[in-house]
Design an enzyme around this catalytic site. Structure first.
Site, PDB file in Angstrom:
ATOM      1  N   GLY A   1     -11.510   7.069   7.183  1.00  0.00           N
ATOM      2  CA  GLY A   1     -11.530   7.448   5.759  1.00  0.00           C
ATOM      3  C   GLY A   1     -11.508   6.250   4.821  1.00  0.00           C
ATOM      4  O   GLY A   1     -11.382   5.094   5.226  1.00  0.00           O
TER       5      GLY A   1
ATOM      6  N   ARG B   1     -12.645  10.771  16.020  1.00  0.00           N
ATOM      7  CA  ARG B   1     -13.270  11.586  17.077  1.00  0.00           C
ATOM      8  C   ARG B   1     -14.710  11.183  17.332  1.00  0.00           C
ATOM      9  O   ARG B   1     -15.345  11.632  18.260  1.00  0.00           O
ATOM     10  CB  ARG B   1     -13.139  13.071  16.761  1.00  0.00           C
TER      11      ARG B   1
ATOM     12  N   ASP C   1      -5.544  17.618  19.676  1.00  0.00           N
ATOM     13  CA  ASP C   1      -5.416  17.908  21.104  1.00  0.00           C
ATOM     14  C   ASP C   1      -4.255  17.115  21.731  1.00  0.00           C
ATOM     15  O   ASP C   1      -4.314  15.893  21.842  1.00  0.00           O
ATOM     16  CB  ASP C   1      -6.760  17.542  21.761  1.00  0.00           C
TER      17      ASP C   1
ATOM     18  N   HIS D   1       2.086   3.786  -3.648  1.00  0.00           N
ATOM     19  CA  HIS D   1       1.568   2.404  -3.691  1.00  0.00           C
ATOM     20  C   HIS D   1       1.920   1.685  -5.000  1.00  0.00           C
ATOM     21  O   HIS D   1       1.908   0.469  -5.054  1.00  0.00           O
ATOM     22  CB  HIS D   1       0.063   2.362  -3.405  1.00  0.00           C
TER      23      HIS D   1
ATOM     24  N   GLU E   1      -6.796   5.397 -16.974  1.00  0.00           N
ATOM     25  CA  GLU E   1      -7.893   5.022 -16.079  1.00  0.00           C
ATOM     26  C   GLU E   1      -9.225   5.251 -16.756  1.00  0.00           C
ATOM     27  O   GLU E   1      -9.371   6.205 -17.540  1.00  0.00           O
ATOM     28  CB  GLU E   1      -7.828   5.861 -14.805  1.00  0.00           C
TER      29      GLU E   1
ATOM     30  N   ASP F   1      -1.001  14.481  -9.244  1.00  0.00           N
ATOM     31  CA  ASP F   1      -1.607  13.281  -8.651  1.00  0.00           C
ATOM     32  C   ASP F   1      -0.889  12.010  -9.109  1.00  0.00           C
ATOM     33  O   ASP F   1      -0.689  11.092  -8.324  1.00  0.00           O
ATOM     34  CB  ASP F   1      -3.093  13.228  -9.053  1.00  0.00           C
TER      35      ASP F   1
ATOM     36  N   HIS G   1       3.746   8.309  -9.119  1.00  0.00           N
ATOM     37  CA  HIS G   1       3.795   6.984  -9.739  1.00  0.00           C
ATOM     38  C   HIS G   1       4.593   6.937 -11.045  1.00  0.00           C
ATOM     39  O   HIS G   1       5.428   6.056 -11.245  1.00  0.00           O
ATOM     40  CB  HIS G   1       2.377   6.466 -10.011  1.00  0.00           C
TER      41      HIS G   1
ATOM     42  N   LYS H   1      -9.027   0.851 -18.071  1.00  0.00           N
ATOM     43  CA  LYS H   1      -7.958   0.942 -17.074  1.00  0.00           C
ATOM     44  C   LYS H   1      -6.824   0.052 -17.538  1.00  0.00           C
ATOM     45  O   LYS H   1      -6.974  -1.171 -17.645  1.00  0.00           O
ATOM     46  CB  LYS H   1      -8.473   0.482 -15.708  1.00  0.00           C
TER      47      LYS H   1
HETATM   48  C1  BG6 Z   1      -3.770   7.330  -6.712  1.00  0.00           C
HETATM   49  C2  BG6 Z   1      -4.347   8.545  -7.346  1.00  0.00           C
HETATM   50  O1  BG6 Z   1      -2.501   7.587  -6.182  1.00  0.00           O
HETATM   51  O2  BG6 Z   1      -3.649   6.307  -7.720  1.00  0.00           O
HETATM   52  C3  BG6 Z   1      -5.693   8.254  -7.977  1.00  0.00           C
HETATM   53  O3  BG6 Z   1      -4.504   9.545  -6.332  1.00  0.00           O
HETATM   54  C4  BG6 Z   1      -5.561   7.108  -8.952  1.00  0.00           C
HETATM   55  O4  BG6 Z   1      -6.201   9.406  -8.639  1.00  0.00           O
HETATM   56  C5  BG6 Z   1      -4.882   5.920  -8.291  1.00  0.00           C
HETATM   57  O5  BG6 Z   1      -6.859   6.750  -9.383  1.00  0.00           O
HETATM   58  C6  BG6 Z   1      -4.594   4.821  -9.297  1.00  0.00           C
HETATM   59  O6  BG6 Z   1      -4.117   3.703  -8.612  1.00  0.00           O
HETATM   60  P1  BG6 Z   1      -4.354   2.229  -9.166  1.00  0.00           P
HETATM   61  O7  BG6 Z   1      -3.648   1.366  -8.218  1.00  0.00           O
HETATM   62  O8  BG6 Z   1      -5.856   2.029  -9.153  1.00  0.00           O
HETATM   63  O9  BG6 Z   1      -3.816   2.211 -10.556  1.00  0.00           O
END
Ligand code: BG6
Length: 447
Positions: free
Chosen positions: A14, A45, A83, A171, A209, A228, A233, A323
């Protein structure tokens, strides 16, 4: 040769693996921050060999992967993650390349729909044995979609693993400026002494964003901005901004204070604004009648002795002007300022998180010259470009902390529980969905 560190990635074909995990692991390896005796097993897989796998991963990201280093420690392992017998084969293989002291990290970069099956198989095949903290499980949001489902997911995990073996990734906690929040607050007298309702008038936590939902329609439409971004966050940032100092600077003490903040939140019901960007309904795989929000704003009060009465404005959204993420602290004017017949500004402390880390404190100052004119000047620092190249990505820091067993930057279950409780409260607030074309329209509605 036996490996000291074995990282096994589920969902390794992914986006997250290609864009974040492999680059972070390559950098940690190249800089020798982690042992050179590491193996990263990527499960899938499809019928790939390691070389084909890495080439396929390269296609998923616009940045170039460090293939020379990755090919030294990555290995593709074909299996069906539904599995159990394949897990047993994986276990036999892992045992053959590890020793009794090896650290084992199982990273679940998978969707919530298969989380329960994968966790059960990991436990039943004894890849992770209960209580063995050398064998840990890492996973990402969504941790459920409301309080009830989050409780179920958590209960399921606790059936198989001890809390100390579970790392929940947010994150944002790996970002430099977020890690810096406690230092700024608690290691600077000028901030520590003024970090309360006596000095602070209001706080903004804005995460904007510019991009839309990209190719994540399936996930995003069932989530929306509130779940989300806010549940994870933004509430994490809020708790770090508003918490009281912990008794000790250790993971559980810090979390004890953070969770108190989340539990004390009081939403200003009338302030809630949900928005959806114009064009969202035309995005691929989005239902034409979707009511999912891509923007959310609200005011909330932190009902603690430190911050009672101070409004915290929370805002996040997609397709905004740029952003940019920041925390902005606005201070009360001084009592002396009231007596002056001059245009004075209130001090503002702005902590910029994205696109770069910076801190800016605005103060009033006399303009040089014969007149008594005032101006606002800025005391600031920015992470300079030469340093910036060396600033670790959030995932590097988080992966390193998992390897080293440091838990501070991961969320504990009670934080998640309290966050969902609050999110469910907001969902109940009456709100309409405002279709926006520009950030400007939203700001006008808010002010
Ligand atoms: C993710 C969200 O956790 O954080 C996304 O699922 C979002 O929708 C992203 O765009 C933003 O992270 P960053 O580090 O780019 O600010």
């Amino acid at each position: 040769m036996k490996n000291d560190l074995i990282v096994t990635i589920f969902g390794s074909t992914g986006d997250l693996t290609a864009r974040k995990l492999l680059p972070a692991l390559a950098k940690l390896y190249k800089q020798k921050t982690i042992t050179q005796n590491v193996k990263v097993i990527c499960l899938g897989r499809r019928d790939y060999d390691t070389e084909t796998y890495l080439n396929e991963m390269q296609k998923l990201t616009s940045k170039s992967l460090d293939l020379p280093h990755l090919s030294k420690f990555v290995e593709y392992f074909k299996m069906q993650i539904t599995d159990l017998t394949d897990y047993q084969k994986l276990n036999t293989y892992i045992r053959s390349i590890s020793n009794e002291h090896s650290k084992h990290i199982y990273y679940l970069a998978i969707g919530p729909e298969i989380l329960a099956d994968v966790a059960k198989n990991i436990s039943e095949s004894k890849l992770i044995e209960f209580n063995n903290t050398n064998q840990v499980l890492v996973f990402e949001k969504p941790f459920g979609h409301n309080l009830e489902s989050a409780v179920k997911v958590n209960q399921m995990l606790w059936n198989y693993f001890d809390e100390k073996q579970i790392y929940r990734i947010d994150h944002y906690l790996g970002k430099e400026m977020i890690q810096n929040l406690m230092t700024l607050r608690f290691a600077n007298r000028i901030f520590e002494d003024t970090w309360d309702s006596k000095s602070i008038e209001s706080v903004k936590i804005f995460v904007k964003e510019e991009e839309g939902i990209l190719n994540r329609a399936g996930y995003y439409d069932t989530s929306g901005a509130l779940k989300d971004m806010v549940q994870s966050h933004l509430l994490q940032i809020l708790s770090l901004v508003a918490m009281d100092p912990p008794n000790l600077y250790e993971s559980d003490y810090i979390k004890d204070e953070k969770v108190k903040v989340i539990r004390s939140l009081n939403i200003d019901k009338k302030s809630v604004l949900f928005g959806q960007y114009k064009g969202y309904l035309e995005e691929l795989n989005i239902p034409k009648d979707s009511k999912t929000e891509t923007f959310v704003y609200f005011r909330v009060f932190v009902n603690t002795p430190r911050f009672r009465g101070v409004p915290f404005e929370i805002l996040t959204g997609k397709k905004l002007s740029q952003k940019e993420s920041y925390v902005e602290i606005s201070y009360h004017k001084t009592s002396e300022q009231e007596k002056w017949n001059l245009p004075l500004h209130s001090n503002k402390l702005r902590i910029l998180i994205n696109p770069k880390g910076a801190v800016d404190l605005s103060i009033n100052s006399k303009m040089p010259g014969l007149k008594d004119n005032l101006e606002v000047v800025h005391l600031n620092f920015t992470t300079t470009p030469s340093v910036e190249g060396n600033i670790p990505e959030a995932y590097e820091k988080l992966l390193l902390d998992i390897v080293e067993g440091s838990r501070t930057l991961f969320t504990r279950w009670d934080e998640i529980e309290a966050s969902w409780h609050f999110i469910d409260e907001i969902k109940k607030c009456p709100h309409s969905l405002f279709v926006y074309e520009s950030e400007h329209e939203l700001m006008e509605k808010i002010n």
